[in-house]
Each structure stands twice: as C-alpha cells, then as structure tokens.
Write a protein that holds these residues in place. Structure first.
Motif, PDB file in Angstrom:
ATOM      1  N   GLY A  14      10.815   1.198  -8.381  1.00  0.00           N
ATOM      2  CA  GLY A  14      10.565   2.398  -7.587  1.00  0.00           C
ATOM      3  C   GLY A  14      10.759   2.187  -6.107  1.00  0.00           C
ATOM      4  O   GLY A  14      11.223   1.140  -5.664  1.00  0.00           O
ATOM      5  N   THR A  15      10.356   3.190  -5.323  1.00  0.00           N
ATOM      6  CA  THR A  15      10.663   3.179  -3.884  1.00  0.00           C
ATOM      7  C   THR A  15       9.411   3.222  -3.004  1.00  0.00           C
ATOM      8  O   THR A  15       9.495   3.474  -1.813  1.00  0.00           O
ATOM      9  N   SER A  16       8.252   2.965  -3.592  1.00  0.00           N
ATOM     10  CA  SER A  16       6.999   3.054  -2.839  1.00  0.00           C
ATOM     11  C   SER A  16       6.847   1.920  -1.824  1.00  0.00           C
ATOM     12  O   SER A  16       7.001   0.743  -2.147  1.00  0.00           O
ATOM     13  N   LYS A  17       6.531   2.298  -0.583  1.00  0.00           N
ATOM     14  CA  LYS A  17       6.305   1.309   0.496  1.00  0.00           C
ATOM     15  C   LYS A  17       5.064   0.479   0.185  1.00  0.00           C
ATOM     16  O   LYS A  17       4.989  -0.697   0.510  1.00  0.00           O
ATOM     17  N   GLU A  18       4.086   1.127  -0.441  1.00  0.00           N
ATOM     18  CA  GLU A  18       2.842   0.432  -0.813  1.00  0.00           C
ATOM     19  C   GLU A  18       3.152  -0.725  -1.773  1.00  0.00           C
ATOM     20  O   GLU A  18       2.578  -1.807  -1.669  1.00  0.00           O
ATOM     21  N   PHE A  19       4.097  -0.483  -2.676  1.00  0.00           N
ATOM     22  CA  PHE A  19       4.456  -1.525  -3.638  1.00  0.00           C
ATOM     23  C   PHE A  19       5.288  -2.631  -3.004  1.00  0.00           C
ATOM     24  O   PHE A  19       5.206  -3.788  -3.411  1.00  0.00           O
ATOM     25  N   GLU A  20       6.058  -2.282  -1.994  1.00  0.00           N
ATOM     26  CA  GLU A  20       6.807  -3.316  -1.260  1.00  0.00           C
ATOM     27  C   GLU A  20       5.820  -4.247  -0.549  1.00  0.00           C
ATOM     28  O   GLU A  20       6.015  -5.452  -0.487  1.00  0.00           O
ATOM     29  N   LYS A  21       4.743  -3.662  -0.033  1.00  0.00           N
ATOM     30  CA  LYS A  21       3.698  -4.444   0.644  1.00  0.00           C
ATOM     31  C   LYS A  21       2.971  -5.337  -0.376  1.00  0.00           C
ATOM     32  O   LYS A  21       2.697  -6.512  -0.134  1.00  0.00           O
ATOM     33  N   LEU A  22       2.673  -4.750  -1.529  1.00  0.00           N
ATOM     34  CA  LEU A  22       2.019  -5.484  -2.619  1.00  0.00           C
ATOM     35  C   LEU A  22       2.885  -6.681  -3.041  1.00  0.00           C
ATOM     36  O   LEU A  22       2.395  -7.796  -3.221  1.00  0.00           O
ATOM     37  N   GLN A  23       4.189  -6.429  -3.163  1.00  0.00           N
ATOM     38  CA  GLN A  23       5.134  -7.485  -3.540  1.00  0.00           C
ATOM     39  C   GLN A  23       5.115  -8.620  -2.510  1.00  0.00           C
ATOM     40  O   GLN A  23       5.071  -9.800  -2.860  1.00  0.00           O
ATOM     41  N   LYS A  24       5.126  -8.248  -1.233  1.00  0.00           N
ATOM     42  CA  LYS A  24       5.115  -9.238  -0.142  1.00  0.00           C
ATOM     43  C   LYS A  24       3.843 -10.091  -0.203  1.00  0.00           C
ATOM     44  O   LYS A  24       3.877 -11.314  -0.090  1.00  0.00           O
ATOM     45  N   ASN A  25       2.695  -9.430  -0.439  1.00  0.00           N
ATOM     46  CA  ASN A  25       1.417 -10.155  -0.515  1.00  0.00           C
ATOM     47  C   ASN A  25       1.409 -11.164  -1.650  1.00  0.00           C
ATOM     48  O   ASN A  25       0.976 -12.308  -1.483  1.00  0.00           O
ATOM     49  N   PHE A  26       1.899 -10.739  -2.817  1.00  0.00           N
ATOM     50  CA  PHE A  26       1.898 -11.650  -3.961  1.00  0.00           C
ATOM     51  C   PHE A  26       2.979 -12.722  -3.837  1.00  0.00           C
ATOM     52  O   PHE A  26       2.803 -13.834  -4.323  1.00  0.00           O
TER      53      PHE A  26
END
Length: 293
Positions: free
Chosen positions: A242-254
């Motif tokens: 997907g295209t969610s910015k929140e998920f991009e942030k989540l990905q970066k954290n993990f």
C-alpha cells in the motif's frame, strides 16, 4: 572441470518473489511478470501503479494470472544472448500458484531448442521476499565463485531456512482469492482477531499465532521472527503493502530494530508486488528471514 571454468550462470525469477530493484540490477536477475486481470482486462506486473490497483480493489473484479509463457521464453533467450549457459529459475510456491509448473513446462520445451544450455527450476515453497531471498543468496554465491551444481544443490537443501511472517488488517482479500476460508475470515473480522500468517513446509499459508487488535500484531510479527532466527546468523527483510506514510514509518522503525540485532547480517526493505497486493490488500506488514549457516 573445464566445464566449470567457462560456465556463466544466470538467474530468472517471477515477479512474485519481490526482490528489491537494486538487487535485481546489481546481479542482472531477469524478472518474469505475473499478471493482474481487472474486469477482464489483463495487465503485466509493473505496468500499473499501486494507486491504480488500490482504487479498483474493492469495486472491480480483480484476479491474478500466471505469466505469459512468451515472457519466460524471452527471459531465457535474453540470458542465452548474454552468453549464459546455465540458468537457475526461482518461483513462488507451487502449492499456491501454477507459476512454477508453467516455468518447468516452458523450460522443458526450450531445452530442445538449446540443448547446450542447462536449466534448473527451483520451487521455493515460499512467497514474496521469502522466495526472493533464496534467489538473492544464490546470486551472492555465484558472485563468490560457487559452481552451478553447488548453487542448485544448496538451494534445494536450504530453501526451508527461509520464512515470512505477516499480518494484514482485513482477511477479505485472501478469502476472495480462495487463499483462506471465507468463514474463518468472517469470524476473524468480527472478533478483531489478527492472525500472524506464515508459510508451512509444504508452501501453504497457515496461522502461526493470533493477536487481538491490529497495532499489537506488529510486535507479534517481530516476536515470531525472533523465535525463528533464534540467535542464528540471518538475512532479513521488512516488507509492507500500500501507500500509507504511517506504514512507511513503521517499516523504517522495524528495519532499524532488525538491523541492530547481533546476528543480523543484512536487512532489505521493500513492498509486495501488485499481484500479491491483490491477495493481501493494503497495509500488510511482514518480516522475512533466511538462516545463514
């Protein structure tokens, strides 16, 4: 052996293996696109944007389809034209897609035309980067100077050391594609139960654990990943859809979390391909790992 000295090995994968673009380019991996069918119209993987697909996911008839056999032939001939005389192909699980069998049948017919070229087909019994990481490791081994036979033997012997763990906000897309039962999907939605999904040794989806609530499930995915790697040297991958910015942030954290582990050799990030997005829907979060000996 003289044959080993002159061998030039090529790698071909289907697009469902989700190998990051930089790795594809670095190792000159050929990618055969799977297809998406929207309201009867066919699109090859990579020819439509995520946004285009996401807009149509709920109100259109969306299905996935095997690659065009000509695309497999073109990839093999492209390798041969580059002087490659030995080819290894990697596919997502044969128990979830007919892609591996199509590759095998196409390869068998092309061998008659090019009898001097050796081709081995690997059924990874995995999905997404869980399949792709095996091909990536094979590419590294070729670069290290391992022979064709060594790499093929290693892949068949070690492919079960790769595992993916993921969670999705809604099970409706998996149910729609027949990947899981519609009843279990409905019960899961009603109770807000989020199964952590993985792939078993037969290459089929199964629920490895469950959690209640979507946000809690991210930590559970990480926990299952940690259990699997268990202080062993590993390569890992953090993937989203997907295209969610929140998920991009989540990905970066993990990504940072996984990278900081003592036994983590390399961590890649990426997004699932559009063909897999059809089955997962947006906002999938997953971690894949490959145990290195």
């Amino acid at each position: 052996m003289e044959d080993d000295i002159v061998e030039k090995i090529g790698i071909i994968v289907d697009s469902g293996t989700d190998i990051p673009k930089n790795i594809i380019e670095k190792y000159n991996i050929k990618v055969v696109p799977l297809r998406i069918v929207i309201n009867g119209k066919e699109y090859e993987e990579g020819s439509i944007s995520e946004e285009f697909l996401l807009k149509r996911l709920d109100d259109s008839e969306v299905k996935t389809s095997l690659p065009n056999p000509d695309s497999i032939v073109n990839a093999i001939e492209s390798c041969i034209n580059e002087g490659v005389n030995k080819i290894i192909t990697f596919n997502i699980s044969s128990n979830m897609s007919g892609t591996y069998n199509l590759f095998r049948l196409t390869t068998n017919s092309i061998k008659e035309k090019y009898p001097e070229v050796q081709i081995e087909n690997i059924d990874t019994l995995n999905i997404s980067i869980g399949a792709g990481i095996i091909a990536y490791r094979a590419a590294q081994m070729i670069e290290e100077g391992k022979s064709f036979d060594e790499v093929v033997e290693w892949c068949n012997k070690n492919k079960n050391k790769s595992k993916v763990f993921f969670v999705i906000p809604s099970l409706k897309y998996l149910a729609k594609g027949g990947r899981i039962g519609k009843v279990s999907a409905k019960i899961g939605e009603l109770l807000n139960i989020k199964p952590i999904i993985s792939i078993n040794d037969e290459g089929i989806y199964y629920t490895i654990s469950k959690t209640r609530g979507f946000k809690k499930s991210f930590s559970k995915v990480y926990e299952e990943f940690l259990k699997f790697v268990d202080d062993q040297k590993h390569m890992a991958a953090v993937y989203i859809s997907g295209t969610s910015k929140e998920f991009e942030k989540l990905q970066k954290n993990f990504f940072e979390k996984v990278s900081s582990l003592e036994h983590s050799v390399e961590v890649v990030v990426g997004k699932v391909s559009s063909t897999l997005l059809v089955h997962s829907g947006p906002d999938m979060f997953g971690i894949g790992a490959f145990i290195i000996e």
